[in-house]
Motif scaffolding. Structure first.
Motif, mmCIF file in Angstrom:
data_model
loop_
_atom_site.group_PDB
_atom_site.id
_atom_site.type_symbol
_atom_site.label_atom_id
_atom_site.label_comp_id
_atom_site.label_asym_id
_atom_site.label_seq_id
_atom_site.Cartn_x
_atom_site.Cartn_y
_atom_site.Cartn_z
ATOM 1 N N LEU A 47 0.820 -1.206 0.000
ATOM 2 C CA LEU A 47 0.000 0.000 0.000
ATOM 3 C C LEU A 47 0.856 1.260 0.000
ATOM 4 N N LEU A 48 2.003 1.201 0.620
ATOM 5 C CA LEU A 48 2.913 2.348 0.627
ATOM 6 C C LEU A 48 3.332 2.730 -0.787
ATOM 7 N N GLU A 49 3.308 1.756 -1.683
ATOM 8 C CA GLU A 49 3.666 1.996 -3.080
ATOM 9 C C GLU A 49 2.417 2.162 -3.950
ATOM 10 N N SER A 50 1.232 2.238 -3.299
ATOM 11 C CA SER A 50 -0.055 2.388 -4.007
ATOM 12 C C SER A 50 -0.294 1.269 -5.020
ATOM 13 N N ILE A 51 0.006 0.052 -4.589
ATOM 14 C CA ILE A 51 -0.189 -1.102 -5.457
ATOM 15 C C ILE A 51 -0.597 -2.295 -4.611
ATOM 16 N N ARG A 52 -1.154 -3.306 -5.238
ATOM 17 C CA ARG A 52 -1.606 -4.505 -4.542
ATOM 18 C C ARG A 52 -0.647 -5.654 -4.856
ATOM 19 N N PRO B 257 -3.514 -1.393 -9.369
ATOM 20 C CA PRO B 257 -3.645 -0.131 -8.625
ATOM 21 C C PRO B 257 -4.769 -0.268 -7.600
ATOM 22 N N LEU B 258 -4.764 0.567 -6.572
ATOM 23 C CA LEU B 258 -5.715 0.415 -5.469
ATOM 24 C C LEU B 258 -7.165 0.520 -5.926
ATOM 25 N N GLY B 259 -7.454 1.396 -6.870
ATOM 26 C CA GLY B 259 -8.842 1.622 -7.278
ATOM 27 C C GLY B 259 -9.315 0.791 -8.446
ATOM 28 N N LYS B 260 -8.519 -0.173 -8.888
ATOM 29 C CA LYS B 260 -8.878 -0.944 -10.071
ATOM 30 C C LYS B 260 -9.483 -2.296 -9.704
ATOM 31 N N ALA B 261 -10.566 -2.657 -10.386
ATOM 32 C CA ALA B 261 -11.192 -3.963 -10.197
ATOM 33 C C ALA B 261 -10.454 -5.016 -11.020
ATOM 34 N N ARG B 262 -10.685 -6.273 -10.676
ATOM 35 C CA ARG B 262 -10.065 -7.375 -11.408
ATOM 36 C C ARG B 262 -10.729 -7.586 -12.764
ATOM 37 N N GLU B 263 -10.056 -8.330 -13.615
ATOM 38 C CA GLU B 263 -10.607 -8.635 -14.932
ATOM 39 C C GLU B 263 -11.958 -9.340 -14.770
ATOM 40 N N THR B 264 -12.927 -8.905 -15.554
ATOM 41 C CA THR B 264 -14.299 -9.404 -15.418
ATOM 42 C C THR B 264 -14.789 -9.966 -16.742
ATOM 43 N N ASN C 203 -5.864 5.294 5.377
ATOM 44 C CA ASN C 203 -6.223 6.312 4.390
ATOM 45 C C ASN C 203 -6.349 5.733 2.987
ATOM 46 N N TYR C 204 -6.421 4.424 2.891
ATOM 47 C CA TYR C 204 -6.441 3.764 1.589
ATOM 48 C C TYR C 204 -7.839 3.217 1.280
ATOM 49 N N ILE C 205 -8.157 3.200 -0.021
ATOM 50 C CA ILE C 205 -9.382 2.569 -0.507
ATOM 51 C C ILE C 205 -8.985 1.536 -1.550
ATOM 52 N N LEU C 206 -9.356 0.285 -1.303
ATOM 53 C CA LEU C 206 -9.018 -0.811 -2.200
ATOM 54 C C LEU C 206 -10.303 -1.311 -2.866
ATOM 55 N N ALA C 207 -10.408 -1.150 -4.169
ATOM 56 C CA ALA C 207 -11.593 -1.590 -4.897
ATOM 57 C C ALA C 207 -11.519 -3.081 -5.195
ATOM 58 N N ASP C 208 -12.663 -3.742 -5.179
ATOM 59 C CA ASP C 208 -12.790 -5.147 -5.555
ATOM 60 C C ASP C 208 -11.758 -6.014 -4.823
ATOM 61 N N PRO C 209 -11.905 -6.179 -3.517
ATOM 62 C CA PRO C 209 -10.907 -6.927 -2.737
ATOM 63 C C PRO C 209 -10.951 -8.430 -2.987
ATOM 64 N N THR C 210 -9.809 -9.051 -2.820
ATOM 65 C CA THR C 210 -9.735 -10.509 -2.860
ATOM 66 C C THR C 210 -10.151 -11.046 -1.492
ATOM 67 N N ALA C 211 -10.312 -12.364 -1.397
ATOM 68 C CA ALA C 211 -10.678 -12.979 -0.119
ATOM 69 C C ALA C 211 -9.595 -12.739 0.926
ATOM 70 N N GLU C 212 -8.337 -12.759 0.511
ATOM 71 C CA GLU C 212 -7.243 -12.515 1.450
ATOM 72 C C GLU C 212 -7.312 -11.101 2.001
ATOM 73 N N GLU C 213 -7.560 -10.129 1.142
ATOM 74 C CA GLU C 213 -7.662 -8.746 1.595
ATOM 75 C C GLU C 213 -8.854 -8.566 2.532
ATOM 76 N N GLU C 214 -9.976 -9.192 2.217
ATOM 77 C CA GLU C 214 -11.155 -9.089 3.078
ATOM 78 C C GLU C 214 -10.897 -9.697 4.454
ATOM 79 N N SER C 215 -10.069 -10.729 4.516
ATOM 80 C CA SER C 215 -9.850 -11.431 5.781
ATOM 81 C C SER C 215 -8.948 -10.663 6.745
ATOM 82 N N ILE C 216 -8.165 -9.719 6.239
ATOM 83 C CA ILE C 216 -7.217 -9.025 7.120
ATOM 84 C C ILE C 216 -7.551 -7.545 7.311
ATOM 85 N N MET C 217 -8.484 -7.016 6.519
ATOM 86 C CA MET C 217 -8.880 -5.611 6.660
ATOM 87 C C MET C 217 -10.383 -5.568 6.876
#
Length: 303
Positions: free
Chosen positions: A32-37, A42-49, A230-244
């Motif tokens: 997150l310090l580098e504004s990447i996942r 990028p933090l505000g980008k959703a995964r391929e759909t 202060n971060y917003i993460l769009a379209d989180p993965t299961a791992e991200e949801e489990s720790i934030m």
């Protein structure tokens, strides 16, 4: 030398993997310090759909939706019912969301997944409150017969943002829906023309002459975001949801009007700016999803 480098790279990968398993939050915060996942988004980008209509041949309407690895299969079956006395000119929609054990190691055989009824209710509330479907279109004979649309959604892979993928699959399935042809038999009962038993008399004019589609309006789309510091993460993965902890799901219709906002648990938000930023990200996502849905419908029409 090449062997030594390969060994060093493998050792480094193992160290990173071990750090990720032992200290997952610290691992993600370093990114997150580098504004990447960790998956390079990028933090505000959703995964391929992706969307595929007509995934279940035996259903009246169906679709498969994938957001990253999260995969949903939606199927609609239409049945004739007697309408409720307080709404004689309307049909009904019944929605069930299923999470079989294959979708996640967290879902145990023989035990219903805790998330399943929550997602089911969110889907029902969203689809009905959005006004996407005019229930009067499901009426056949006032006070006597109407359609019941049974929508079942099966989660095949639960890798975060379950509601977003489930809603997308539901919208796509209703876009693909072909309402069967029905007629009156000699007893005055509604029957499916395709189910007419040989020798059964049918009136010359069926109640609806051809298979028809529903006119969808105010189609709802959603985006789930994680709020962490202060971060917003769009379209989180299961791992991200489990720790934030703090999740926010924004639902907008196709005109980008707010349909609903879900925030299950987490700390109280001190500033509304974070919600406004989530809504802005959802507006961008709605345009993407509309385009994906339109392409899927166009592909189906060509086939």
């Amino acid at each position: 030398m090449g062997s030594a480098n390969a060994s060093g790279d493998l050792s480094s990968e193992m160290e990173v993997d071990a750090f990720r398993r032992l200290f997952p939050l610290r691992f993600h915060e370093r990114h997150l310090l580098e504004s990447i996942r960790p998956d390079a988004r990028p933090l505000g980008k959703a995964r391929e759909t992706t969307l595929a209509l007509g995934a279940v041949a035996s259903a009246d309407g169906s679709a498969m939706a994938k957001i990253g690895c999260t995969t949903m299969l939606a199927a609609i079956k239409m049945e004739v019912m007697t309408p409720a006395t307080d709404s004689p000119d309307e049909g009904c929609i019944a929605i069930d969301f299923h999470m079989p054990p294959i979708c996640s190691p967290l879902v145990r055989p023989g035990r219903p997944a805790e998330a399943a009824p929550v997602v089911s209710k969110q889907l029902s509330d969203t689809i009905l409150s959005s006004g996407m479907i005019n229930l009067k279109e499901l009426s056949l004979v006032s006070g006597k017969a109407a359609w019941m649309a049974y929508l079942d959604i099966y989660c095949l892979d639960a890798d975060g943002a379950l509601f977003d993928a489930a809603l997308l699959s539901a919208v796509a399935a209703f876009s693909h829906l072909q309402i069967p042809v029905v007629s009156l038999n000699d007893d005055g009962r509604i029957v499916l023309v395709s189910d007419g038993i040989e020798g059964t008399k049918l009136e010359t004019e069926p109640v609806n002459k051809d298979k028809r589609t529903l006119k969808l309006r105010s189609i709802p789309f959603s985006l789930t975001c994680i709020l962490h510091k202060n971060y917003i993460l769009a379209d989180p993965t299961a791992e991200e949801e489990s720790i934030m902890e703090t999740l926010v799901t924004v639902v907008l219709d196709s005109s980008c009007q707010l349909v609903s906002l879900y925030k299950p648990g987490g700390p109280v938000l001190a500033h509304t700016s974070a919600i406004q930023d989530c809504v802005a990200l959802t507006r961008q996502r709605v345009k993407e999803l509309q385009s994906i849905l339109n392409e899927a419908i166009a592909d189906m029409e060509v086939d």
